[in-house]
Scaffold this motif. Structure first.
Motif, PDB file in Angstrom:
ATOM      1  N   VAL A  34       3.657  -6.396   9.435  1.00  0.00           N
ATOM      2  CA  VAL A  34       3.603  -5.088   8.779  1.00  0.00           C
ATOM      3  C   VAL A  34       5.015  -4.534   8.690  1.00  0.00           C
ATOM      4  O   VAL A  34       5.717  -4.435   9.696  1.00  0.00           O
ATOM      5  N   VAL A  35       5.414  -4.206   7.479  1.00  0.00           N
ATOM      6  CA  VAL A  35       6.731  -3.636   7.217  1.00  0.00           C
ATOM      7  C   VAL A  35       6.523  -2.306   6.507  1.00  0.00           C
ATOM      8  O   VAL A  35       5.695  -2.212   5.595  1.00  0.00           O
ATOM      9  N   GLY A  36       7.242  -1.298   6.931  1.00  0.00           N
ATOM     10  CA  GLY A  36       7.140   0.003   6.281  1.00  0.00           C
ATOM     11  C   GLY A  36       8.472   0.445   5.721  1.00  0.00           C
ATOM     12  O   GLY A  36       9.519   0.165   6.294  1.00  0.00           O
TER      13      GLY A  36
ATOM     14  N   GLU B 147       6.761   4.107   1.670  1.00  0.00           N
ATOM     15  CA  GLU B 147       6.948   5.545   1.936  1.00  0.00           C
ATOM     16  C   GLU B 147       6.086   6.003   3.112  1.00  0.00           C
ATOM     17  O   GLU B 147       5.373   7.003   3.048  1.00  0.00           O
ATOM     18  N   MET B 148       6.182   5.268   4.211  1.00  0.00           N
ATOM     19  CA  MET B 148       5.348   5.522   5.391  1.00  0.00           C
ATOM     20  C   MET B 148       5.396   6.952   5.892  1.00  0.00           C
ATOM     21  O   MET B 148       4.423   7.446   6.446  1.00  0.00           O
ATOM     22  N   ASN B 149       6.530   7.585   5.750  1.00  0.00           N
ATOM     23  CA  ASN B 149       6.652   8.917   6.354  1.00  0.00           C
ATOM     24  C   ASN B 149       6.333  10.064   5.391  1.00  0.00           C
ATOM     25  O   ASN B 149       6.686  11.205   5.646  1.00  0.00           O
TER      26      ASN B 149
ATOM     27  N   ILE C 102       0.863  -1.172   0.000  1.00  0.00           N
ATOM     28  CA  ILE C 102       0.000   0.000   0.000  1.00  0.00           C
ATOM     29  C   ILE C 102       0.904   1.228   0.000  1.00  0.00           C
ATOM     30  O   ILE C 102       1.772   1.356   0.860  1.00  0.00           O
ATOM     31  N   GLN C 103       0.704   2.079  -0.981  1.00  0.00           N
ATOM     32  CA  GLN C 103       1.503   3.295  -1.088  1.00  0.00           C
ATOM     33  C   GLN C 103       0.868   4.385  -0.227  1.00  0.00           C
ATOM     34  O   GLN C 103      -0.285   4.747  -0.439  1.00  0.00           O
ATOM     35  N   VAL C 104       1.626   4.894   0.720  1.00  0.00           N
ATOM     36  CA  VAL C 104       1.141   5.974   1.586  1.00  0.00           C
ATOM     37  C   VAL C 104       1.136   7.275   0.784  1.00  0.00           C
ATOM     38  O   VAL C 104       2.080   7.560   0.049  1.00  0.00           O
ATOM     39  N   LYS C 105       0.070   8.029   0.933  1.00  0.00           N
ATOM     40  CA  LYS C 105      -0.066   9.309   0.222  1.00  0.00           C
ATOM     41  C   LYS C 105       0.152  10.473   1.193  1.00  0.00           C
ATOM     42  O   LYS C 105      -0.190  10.373   2.371  1.00  0.00           O
TER      43      LYS C 105
ATOM     44  N   ALA D  81       8.584  -0.390  16.868  1.00  0.00           N
ATOM     45  CA  ALA D  81       9.168  -0.812  15.595  1.00  0.00           C
ATOM     46  C   ALA D  81      10.560  -1.406  15.775  1.00  0.00           C
ATOM     47  O   ALA D  81      11.242  -1.145  16.766  1.00  0.00           O
ATOM     48  N   MET D  82      10.938  -2.197  14.797  1.00  0.00           N
ATOM     49  CA  MET D  82      12.322  -2.626  14.647  1.00  0.00           C
ATOM     50  C   MET D  82      12.823  -1.908  13.401  1.00  0.00           C
ATOM     51  O   MET D  82      12.200  -2.019  12.345  1.00  0.00           O
TER      52      MET D  82
END
Length: 181
Positions: free
Chosen positions: A150-152, A79-81, A28-31, A171-172
């Motif tokens: 879940v991996v970001g 691109e979580m951030n 899922i691409q973060v917007k 998180a790791m």
């Protein structure tokens, strides 16, 4: 890398192993405009006059993981951030802390709480044809399955948001400069 982890869950030579996108993988691409969880989990729309739940991709993938509980399911938030994680991922960050071992199984609180309104029953019917799973959702809400990973991904530069301690505590982190698959 996350896709290859998902692929490694299947026998070499199987259809899932050969697939461009194995069924236990979702990206899922973060917007940048995400400021709540509606894009991930979904939301109740009352536009037609009758409340209807519009399902998000994350909720669909949670259901897929519940339906195939013996296979690890990998969600990659790319691109979580680009958006503030604490806003669009708040429910997950809270629920993941509720994990505990009960009767030999990892369980969490519901990420989407059960509701007695018709839209909730319609939603669970839309998500799965598995009657047992549907009853679980209807009676307990929709919790995180124990086989969900879940991996970001993030890129750190001046155009992105930094992570708060709340996120980093859950998180790791791994910094990668070169990747050799």
């Amino acid at each position: 890398i996350v896709r290859e982890l998902a692929r490694a869950c299947w026998d070499e030579g199987s259809d899932e192993y050969k697939a461009q996108k194995p069924q236990n993988f979702e990206m899922i691409q973060v917007k940048p405009n995400w400021h709540d969880s509606t894009e991930l989990l979904g939301y109740v729309s009352r536009g037609s006059g009758k409340p209807v739940y519009v399902v998000g991709d994350f909720l669909r993938f949670i259901t897929k993981a519940w339906e195939n509980i013996d296979v690890p399911h990998f969600l990659c938030l790319d691109e979580m951030n680009l958006a503030p994680v604490e806003q669009y991922f708040a429910e997950y960050l809270s629920v993941v802390e509720s994990r505990k071992l009960r009767d030999g199984k990892v369980v969490t609180d519901a990420i989407l709480k059960k509701c007695s309104e018709q839209w909730f029953f319609d939603l669970t019917a839309q998500l799965t044809e598995d009657e047992e799973l549907r009853n679980q959702f209807n009676n307990e809400g929709i919790a995180l399955p124990p086989n969900l990973i879940v991996v970001g991904t993030v890129n750190m530069d001046e155009t992105t948001f930094s992570f708060s301690r709340k996120v980093l505590d859950r998180a790791m982190t791994r910094e990668m400069y070169e990747v050799d698959l």
